[in-house]
Each structure stands twice: as C-alpha cells, then as structure tokens.
Design a protein around this motif. Structure first.
Motif, PDB file in Angstrom:
ATOM      1  N   LEU A  20       0.849  -1.186   0.000  1.00  0.00           N
ATOM      2  CA  LEU A  20       0.000   0.000   0.000  1.00  0.00           C
ATOM      3  C   LEU A  20       0.885   1.237   0.000  1.00  0.00           C
ATOM      4  CD1 LEU A  20      -2.571  -1.093   2.743  1.00  0.00           C
ATOM      5  CD2 LEU A  20      -2.858  -1.233   0.255  1.00  0.00           C
ATOM      6  N   SER A  21       0.504   2.236  -0.780  1.00  0.00           N
ATOM      7  CA  SER A  21       1.324   3.435  -0.914  1.00  0.00           C
ATOM      8  C   SER A  21       0.460   4.691  -0.838  1.00  0.00           C
ATOM      9  CB  SER A  21       2.082   3.404  -2.249  1.00  0.00           C
ATOM     10  OG  SER A  21       2.840   4.577  -2.437  1.00  0.00           O
ATOM     11  N   ASP A  22       0.591   5.433   0.264  1.00  0.00           N
ATOM     12  CA  ASP A  22      -0.071   6.726   0.424  1.00  0.00           C
ATOM     13  C   ASP A  22      -1.590   6.631   0.242  1.00  0.00           C
ATOM     14  OD1 ASP A  22       0.065   9.436   1.064  1.00  0.00           O
ATOM     15  OD2 ASP A  22       0.111  10.035  -1.051  1.00  0.00           O
ATOM     16  N   VAL A  23      -2.188   5.660   0.910  1.00  0.00           N
ATOM     17  CA  VAL A  23      -3.634   5.432   0.815  1.00  0.00           C
ATOM     18  C   VAL A  23      -4.366   6.309   1.821  1.00  0.00           C
ATOM     19  CG1 VAL A  23      -5.469   3.744   1.278  1.00  0.00           C
ATOM     20  CG2 VAL A  23      -3.465   3.089  -0.082  1.00  0.00           C
ATOM     21  N   GLY A  40      -3.978  -9.731  -4.899  1.00  0.00           N
ATOM     22  CA  GLY A  40      -2.661  -9.167  -4.655  1.00  0.00           C
ATOM     23  C   GLY A  40      -2.629  -7.653  -4.631  1.00  0.00           C
ATOM     24  N   ALA A  41      -3.800  -7.021  -4.774  1.00  0.00           N
ATOM     25  CA  ALA A  41      -3.838  -5.554  -4.801  1.00  0.00           C
ATOM     26  C   ALA A  41      -3.653  -4.937  -3.417  1.00  0.00           C
ATOM     27  CB  ALA A  41      -5.159  -5.067  -5.409  1.00  0.00           C
ATOM     28  N   GLY A  42      -3.809  -5.733  -2.356  1.00  0.00           N
ATOM     29  CA  GLY A  42      -3.628  -5.210  -1.008  1.00  0.00           C
ATOM     30  C   GLY A  42      -4.891  -5.146  -0.184  1.00  0.00           C
ATOM     31  N   LYS A  43      -5.978  -5.750  -0.675  1.00  0.00           N
ATOM     32  CA  LYS A  43      -7.261  -5.670   0.035  1.00  0.00           C
ATOM     33  C   LYS A  43      -7.173  -6.327   1.414  1.00  0.00           C
ATOM     34  CE  LYS A  43      -9.618  -7.821  -3.143  1.00  0.00           C
ATOM     35  NZ  LYS A  43      -8.455  -8.190  -4.002  1.00  0.00           N
ATOM     36  N   SER A  44      -6.643  -7.536   1.463  1.00  0.00           N
ATOM     37  CA  SER A  44      -6.558  -8.248   2.744  1.00  0.00           C
ATOM     38  C   SER A  44      -5.581  -7.572   3.693  1.00  0.00           C
ATOM     39  CB  SER A  44      -6.147  -9.706   2.510  1.00  0.00           C
ATOM     40  OG  SER A  44      -7.163 -10.402   1.817  1.00  0.00           O
ATOM     41  N   THR A  45      -4.505  -7.019   3.144  1.00  0.00           N
ATOM     42  CA  THR A  45      -3.546  -6.290   3.981  1.00  0.00           C
ATOM     43  C   THR A  45      -4.213  -5.066   4.595  1.00  0.00           C
ATOM     44  OG1 THR A  45      -1.634  -7.034   2.701  1.00  0.00           O
ATOM     45  CG2 THR A  45      -1.366  -5.017   3.983  1.00  0.00           C
ATOM     46  N   LEU A  46      -4.990  -4.348   3.809  1.00  0.00           N
ATOM     47  CA  LEU A  46      -5.710  -3.191   4.332  1.00  0.00           C
ATOM     48  C   LEU A  46      -6.672  -3.619   5.434  1.00  0.00           C
ATOM     49  CD1 LEU A  46      -6.487  -0.220   4.291  1.00  0.00           C
ATOM     50  CD2 LEU A  46      -8.066  -0.714   2.399  1.00  0.00           C
ATOM     51  N   MET A  47      -7.377  -4.722   5.241  1.00  0.00           N
ATOM     52  CA  MET A  47      -8.300  -5.202   6.263  1.00  0.00           C
ATOM     53  C   MET A  47      -7.558  -5.519   7.559  1.00  0.00           C
ATOM     54  SD  MET A  47     -11.583  -5.880   6.739  1.00  0.00           S
ATOM     55  CE  MET A  47     -12.411  -6.325   5.197  1.00  0.00           C
ATOM     56  N   LYS A  48      -6.399  -6.166   7.452  1.00  0.00           N
ATOM     57  CA  LYS A  48      -5.617  -6.493   8.650  1.00  0.00           C
ATOM     58  C   LYS A  48      -5.130  -5.239   9.355  1.00  0.00           C
ATOM     59  CE  LYS A  48      -4.025 -11.011   7.008  1.00  0.00           C
ATOM     60  NZ  LYS A  48      -2.859 -11.810   6.569  1.00  0.00           N
ATOM     61  N   SER A 209     -22.852   2.084  -1.174  1.00  0.00           N
ATOM     62  CA  SER A 209     -22.938   3.514  -1.461  1.00  0.00           C
ATOM     63  C   SER A 209     -21.621   4.081  -1.975  1.00  0.00           C
ATOM     64  CB  SER A 209     -23.361   4.291  -0.200  1.00  0.00           C
ATOM     65  OG  SER A 209     -22.451   4.077   0.870  1.00  0.00           O
ATOM     66  N   ARG A 210     -20.514   3.336  -1.756  1.00  0.00           N
ATOM     67  CA  ARG A 210     -19.207   3.807  -2.211  1.00  0.00           C
ATOM     68  C   ARG A 210     -18.393   2.620  -2.689  1.00  0.00           C
ATOM     69  NH1 ARG A 210     -16.602   7.367   2.458  1.00  0.00           N
ATOM     70  NH2 ARG A 210     -15.094   7.760   0.788  1.00  0.00           N
ATOM     71  N   VAL A 211     -17.549   2.863  -3.703  1.00  0.00           N
ATOM     72  CA  VAL A 211     -16.665   1.826  -4.227  1.00  0.00           C
ATOM     73  C   VAL A 211     -15.243   2.357  -4.211  1.00  0.00           C
ATOM     74  CG1 VAL A 211     -16.050   0.381  -6.207  1.00  0.00           C
ATOM     75  CG2 VAL A 211     -18.462   0.834  -5.686  1.00  0.00           C
ATOM     76  N   LEU A 212     -14.368   1.651  -3.472  1.00  0.00           N
ATOM     77  CA  LEU A 212     -12.963   2.033  -3.347  1.00  0.00           C
ATOM     78  C   LEU A 212     -12.132   0.984  -4.065  1.00  0.00           C
ATOM     79  CD1 LEU A 212     -13.010   2.861   0.484  1.00  0.00           C
ATOM     80  CD2 LEU A 212     -13.413   4.432  -1.433  1.00  0.00           C
ATOM     81  N   CYS A 213     -11.373   1.427  -5.052  1.00  0.00           N
ATOM     82  CA  CYS A 213     -10.605   0.507  -5.885  1.00  0.00           C
ATOM     83  C   CYS A 213      -9.127   0.560  -5.506  1.00  0.00           C
ATOM     84  CB  CYS A 213     -10.779   0.864  -7.355  1.00  0.00           C
ATOM     85  SG  CYS A 213      -9.773  -0.122  -8.480  1.00  0.00           S
ATOM     86  N   LEU A 214      -8.583  -0.586  -5.084  1.00  0.00           N
ATOM     87  CA  LEU A 214      -7.155  -0.709  -4.800  1.00  0.00           C
ATOM     88  C   LEU A 214      -6.455  -1.281  -6.024  1.00  0.00           C
ATOM     89  CD1 LEU A 214      -6.772  -2.085  -1.157  1.00  0.00           C
ATOM     90  CD2 LEU A 214      -5.710  -0.028  -2.093  1.00  0.00           C
ATOM     91  N   GLU A 215      -5.358  -0.628  -6.397  1.00  0.00           N
ATOM     92  CA  GLU A 215      -4.647  -1.043  -7.595  1.00  0.00           C
ATOM     93  C   GLU A 215      -3.194  -0.601  -7.516  1.00  0.00           C
ATOM     94  OE1 GLU A 215      -5.368  -0.674 -12.389  1.00  0.00           O
ATOM     95  OE2 GLU A 215      -6.250   0.768 -11.041  1.00  0.00           O
ATOM     96  N   ASP A 216      -2.295  -1.555  -7.626  1.00  0.00           N
ATOM     97  CA  ASP A 216      -0.865  -1.263  -7.535  1.00  0.00           C
ATOM     98  C   ASP A 216      -0.532  -0.461  -6.282  1.00  0.00           C
ATOM     99  OD1 ASP A 216      -0.466  -2.598  -9.901  1.00  0.00           O
ATOM    100  OD2 ASP A 216      -0.466  -0.792 -11.130  1.00  0.00           O
ATOM    101  N   GLY A 217      -1.212  -0.768  -5.190  1.00  0.00           N
ATOM    102  CA  GLY A 217      -0.932  -0.134  -3.910  1.00  0.00           C
ATOM    103  C   GLY A 217      -1.612   1.196  -3.693  1.00  0.00           C
ATOM    104  N   SER A 218      -2.273   1.726  -4.710  1.00  0.00           N
ATOM    105  CA  SER A 218      -2.954   3.015  -4.597  1.00  0.00           C
ATOM    106  C   SER A 218      -4.462   2.807  -4.539  1.00  0.00           C
ATOM    107  CB  SER A 218      -2.612   3.914  -5.792  1.00  0.00           C
ATOM    108  OG  SER A 218      -1.230   4.201  -5.829  1.00  0.00           O
ATOM    109  N   LEU A 219      -5.161   3.799  -4.017  1.00  0.00           N
ATOM    110  CA  LEU A 219      -6.605   3.711  -3.875  1.00  0.00           C
ATOM    111  C   LEU A 219      -7.273   4.879  -4.571  1.00  0.00           C
ATOM    112  CD1 LEU A 219      -8.712   2.654  -0.873  1.00  0.00           C
ATOM    113  CD2 LEU A 219      -9.125   4.926  -1.836  1.00  0.00           C
TER     114      LEU A 219
END
Length: 250
Positions: A20-23, A40-48, A209-219
C-alpha cells in the motif's frame, strides 16, 4: 455526520515489497463501502491494518477519532472473515450458541451467559431471518444460512462498524442476492457502517454507497458512472497526477 474511520497517507510493505502506498480515505456513519481490486492488490492487507493485526509503517488510522494504537473499544468493530462459517461448521454447537459465544466481552471467555445474552442472540438471529433455525446445528445449515449466522454473531454485540472479507464466498447465487439485500437493509435501517471486500462488484453495486478501488498499492474512489464504464470498457483511470494511468479489470 460522525466520523467512523480515517485513513491518512497509509503505506505498508512486506520486506522490500510495497503493498500500500499513500492510501487515504474516510468513512462516516452509515457509509457502505466496497473495496475492490485484483488478487494481490492489497485488500486483505488493508483489512488487517484496520483490525490492528498489522501496524502502519507510514501514515495513520483513526477509529472513532482515536489513533488505532490507542483504540480499545473493539466491541464497536465487528468482523466477518472469509469462510468464517467453514471454520466452525463441524463444531458441535447450535446457531444460537455460535452467536452467544461472541458476547464474551459481557460474559467472559468460553461462557455463554444468561437470559440477557440469550435474548441478544435471538434478536440478532431474528434480524437476519434465522431465528427459526436457532436450535439447528451449524453443520445442518446451507452455506447462505451459515453466513447469516456469522452475521448474527457479529450483530449480537451491537457494533458500530462491520468489516466483511468476501462474504459471498461459497454461497449460492440466490443466497448471494439475499445476503446483499440483508446487508443493505441493516445499513439503511440501523446506520451501521459497513466495509466489504468483494470481487462481485456487479452483484453488489446496487447495494453499496461507495466503491474504493485498490490497484498497484494506490486507492481511488469510483462513482457509479465511472464504475459502469470500467466494467463495460475496462478503461484506464488516473490514480494521481504524479502516477501513470492504470487499468483495473472487474
């Protein structure tokens, strides 16, 4: 509107591998956010990180206005893990007992409590339309019914925010739609703030109500029109002025 979650300039890496980078994003009371992204985009890491299972290496996370390392009121946060029912499927307990077990903050660990906790559990089961199955063994229930029991287990403790990791995994298509409708109703009627990791954005997009897309460490947050365009054409979208366009496939 009350601020429930604030994530500011969050970065995290496993060794030399940045995840994750500057999210940055925030949620207020009543938000229902889907977090999407390829494997591998970082979704589970963000949850943790949101559950304090990992610590931010840069940036900060605030829950209910408190920095996460100082946050102690964890009963306000409910968590439904991926395949959570599978881990308990063969445990010799009824649906009601599974739900009551999550009230340990009131009763003490490994204790089911008394009349008050039984009523809390039954109200939670009723809220997910599972009260008629309260005395059924978890192993006797379908995948969709088991997932509803896992939701009731969290709801019994009256959380203010609920985190779900791929809640439709292993659930049949009919039950998936029913589950989304249930989550949408809980969100609308109770003001429960929900964060849900999902690969099934096509099924969930009319509920969240909102969709947050994680991609290459950015959101990046997508509005409804952008999301439809992404799903139809898989267009590129800018992550930030300093970074090149990237492609996200639903």
């Amino acid at each position: 509107m009350e601020s429930i979650l604030e994530v500011n300039h969050l970065s995290f890496a496993y060794g030399s591998q940045p995840i994750l980078s500057d999210v940055s994003f925030s949620l207020k009371r009543g938000d229902f956010a889907a977090i999407i992204g390829v494997n591998g985009a970082g979704k589970s890491t963000l949850m943790k990180l949101l559950l304090a299972e990992l610590s931010p290496q840069q940036g900060e996370i605030k829950l209910f206005g408190r920095e996460i390392s100082h946050f102690r009121d964890w009963p306000k946060i409910g968590y439904v893990p991926q395949n959570g029912a599978a881990a308990s499927e063969n445990f010799p307990a009824t649906a009601e007992e599974i739900v009551r077990a999550n009230l340990y903050s009131q009763t003490g660990f490994l204790r089911l409590g008394g009349k008050r906790q039984r009523e809390q559990a039954r109200r939670a089961l009723e809220s997910v339309n599972m009260l008629p199955y309260a005395k059924r063994m978890l192993s006797e229930l379908s995948g969709g019914q088991q997932q509803r029991v896992m939701l009731a287990r969290v709801l019994a403790a009256s959380p203010r925010m609920m985190l779900l990791d791929e809640p439709t995994t292993g659930v049949d298509a009919q039950s998936v739609q029913s589950l989304y409708e249930l989550l949408g109703r809980l969100n609308r009627e109770t003001g429960l703030t929900i964060i849900m990791i999902t690969h099934d954005i096509a099924g969930a997009m009319d509920t969240v109500s909102r969709v947050l897309c994680l991609e290459d460490g950015s959101l990046v947050e997508l509005n409804h029109a952008q999301l439809l365009d992404e799903m139809k054409h898989r267009h590129k979208h800018p992550i930030s002025p300093k970074k090149p366009d990237r492609t996200y496939s639903v």
